[in-house]
Design an enzyme around this catalytic site. Structure first.
Site, PDB file in Angstrom:
ATOM      1  N   TYR A  92       1.870  -7.608  -6.543  1.00 39.41           N
ATOM      2  CA  TYR A  92       1.494  -6.803  -5.384  1.00 39.41           C
ATOM      3  C   TYR A  92       2.593  -6.885  -4.326  1.00 39.41           C
ATOM      4  O   TYR A  92       2.930  -5.884  -3.696  1.00 39.41           O
ATOM      5  CB  TYR A  92       0.152  -7.274  -4.808  1.00 39.41           C
ATOM      6  CG  TYR A  92      -0.983  -7.104  -5.779  1.00 39.41           C
ATOM      7  CD1 TYR A  92      -1.514  -5.857  -6.042  1.00 39.41           C
ATOM      8  CD2 TYR A  92      -1.511  -8.197  -6.454  1.00 39.41           C
ATOM      9  CE1 TYR A  92      -2.550  -5.685  -6.952  1.00 39.41           C
ATOM     10  CE2 TYR A  92      -2.544  -8.039  -7.360  1.00 39.41           C
ATOM     11  CZ  TYR A  92      -3.055  -6.787  -7.603  1.00 39.41           C
ATOM     12  OH  TYR A  92      -4.076  -6.630  -8.511  1.00 39.41           O
ATOM     13  N   ASN A 115      -7.325   2.879  -7.372  1.00 44.53           N
ATOM     14  CA  ASN A 115      -6.603   3.840  -8.196  1.00 44.53           C
ATOM     15  C   ASN A 115      -7.589   4.631  -9.057  1.00 44.53           C
ATOM     16  O   ASN A 115      -8.256   4.059  -9.909  1.00 44.53           O
ATOM     17  CB  ASN A 115      -5.594   3.098  -9.090  1.00 44.53           C
ATOM     18  CG  ASN A 115      -4.941   3.989 -10.117  1.00 44.53           C
ATOM     19  OD1 ASN A 115      -4.870   5.200  -9.964  1.00 44.53           O
ATOM     20  ND2 ASN A 115      -4.452   3.375 -11.171  1.00 44.53           N
ATOM     21  N   CYS A 123      -2.194   0.655 -13.078  1.00 36.38           N
ATOM     22  CA  CYS A 123      -2.551  -0.454 -12.195  1.00 36.38           C
ATOM     23  C   CYS A 123      -2.744  -1.750 -12.980  1.00 36.38           C
ATOM     24  O   CYS A 123      -2.657  -2.831 -12.409  1.00 36.38           O
ATOM     25  CB  CYS A 123      -3.784  -0.110 -11.373  1.00 36.38           C
ATOM     26  SG  CYS A 123      -5.177   0.511 -12.313  1.00 36.38           S
ATOM     27  N   HIS A 124      -2.952  -1.641 -14.284  1.00 33.83           N
ATOM     28  CA  HIS A 124      -3.083  -2.849 -15.103  1.00 33.83           C
ATOM     29  C   HIS A 124      -1.767  -3.620 -15.178  1.00 33.83           C
ATOM     30  O   HIS A 124      -1.771  -4.796 -15.534  1.00 33.83           O
ATOM     31  CB  HIS A 124      -3.575  -2.494 -16.514  1.00 33.83           C
ATOM     32  CG  HIS A 124      -2.654  -1.611 -17.288  1.00 33.83           C
ATOM     33  ND1 HIS A 124      -2.646  -0.229 -17.132  1.00 33.83           N
ATOM     34  CD2 HIS A 124      -1.711  -1.887 -18.218  1.00 33.83           C
ATOM     35  CE1 HIS A 124      -1.738   0.284 -17.938  1.00 33.83           C
ATOM     36  NE2 HIS A 124      -1.160  -0.696 -18.612  1.00 33.83           N
ATOM     37  N   GLU A 150       0.786  -3.269 -24.895  1.00 31.90           N
ATOM     38  CA  GLU A 150       2.097  -2.787 -24.479  1.00 31.90           C
ATOM     39  C   GLU A 150       3.221  -3.752 -24.866  1.00 31.90           C
ATOM     40  O   GLU A 150       4.376  -3.360 -24.908  1.00 31.90           O
ATOM     41  CB  GLU A 150       2.117  -2.516 -22.972  1.00 31.90           C
ATOM     42  CG  GLU A 150       1.277  -1.309 -22.596  1.00 31.90           C
ATOM     43  CD  GLU A 150       1.348  -0.951 -21.135  1.00 31.90           C
ATOM     44  OE1 GLU A 150       2.145  -1.576 -20.381  1.00 31.90           O
ATOM     45  OE2 GLU A 150       0.614  -0.034 -20.718  1.00 31.90           O
TER      46      GLU A 150
END
Length: 161
Positions: A92, A115, A123-124, A150
């Site tokens: 953040y 979001n 946002c993950h 990912e």
């Protein structure tokens, strides 16, 4: 639409994709403007196609018209999320510095939590300053699943962990 994380609700407006909502959501987390009916929306069909490819690991960058509804600051944060590449994360605080507001990490966190277009505006990929998973509308297990996917882990390997 069905996904490895449960049924996702896709919402479109005349301008583009307005929301990706999680199975447990009641719609109160995000502000939505007028939306289109589910049937016959080209945006919704394309979103589902791209999300399917994403979950298969063959799509790493979405190409969809997006219609964010939020404050100007929230929209700046959500646009910054779009710049976080596949498989990478930010804190953040890093996002706050990228936005030119180094003291605004909590405000960035609050905007991140609102979001409306989860997964697509990733946002993950935002973690706490210590690198740990923090709140996520889809739940921490979903956040961990997306991050591991990912990184190239198979659904079977993720489920076995």
């Amino acid at each position: 639409m069905s996904s490895p994380l449960g049924k996702l609700q896709l919402v479109a407006s005349e301008r583009g994709l307005a929301a990706v909502l999680w199975p447990q959501e009641d719609g109160s987390r995000v502000r939505l403007g007028p939306f289109l009916p589910d049937r016959g929306s080209a945006v919704l069909a394309e979103t589902e196609r791209q999300l399917d490819s994403y979950f298969k690991g063959t799509l790493r960058r979405f190409s969809l018209p997006l219609d964010f509804h939020g404050t100007p600051f929230q929209q700046r944060v959500w646009q910054a999320l779009l710049g976080i590449p596949w498989g990478e994360t930010r804190s953040y605080g890093q996002l706050a510095r990228e936005l030119g507001c180094p003291a605004a990490s909590r405000a960035v966190g609050a905007a991140n939590g609102r979001n409306p277009i989860s997964i697509i505006a990733p946002c993950h990929r935002v973690l706490g300053a210590d690198g740990k998973l923090t709140g996520f509308a889809g739940g921490l297990a979903a956040k961990q699943y997306l991050l591991r996917m990912e990184r190239g882990e198979t659904p079977e390997a993720i489920a076995a962990a």
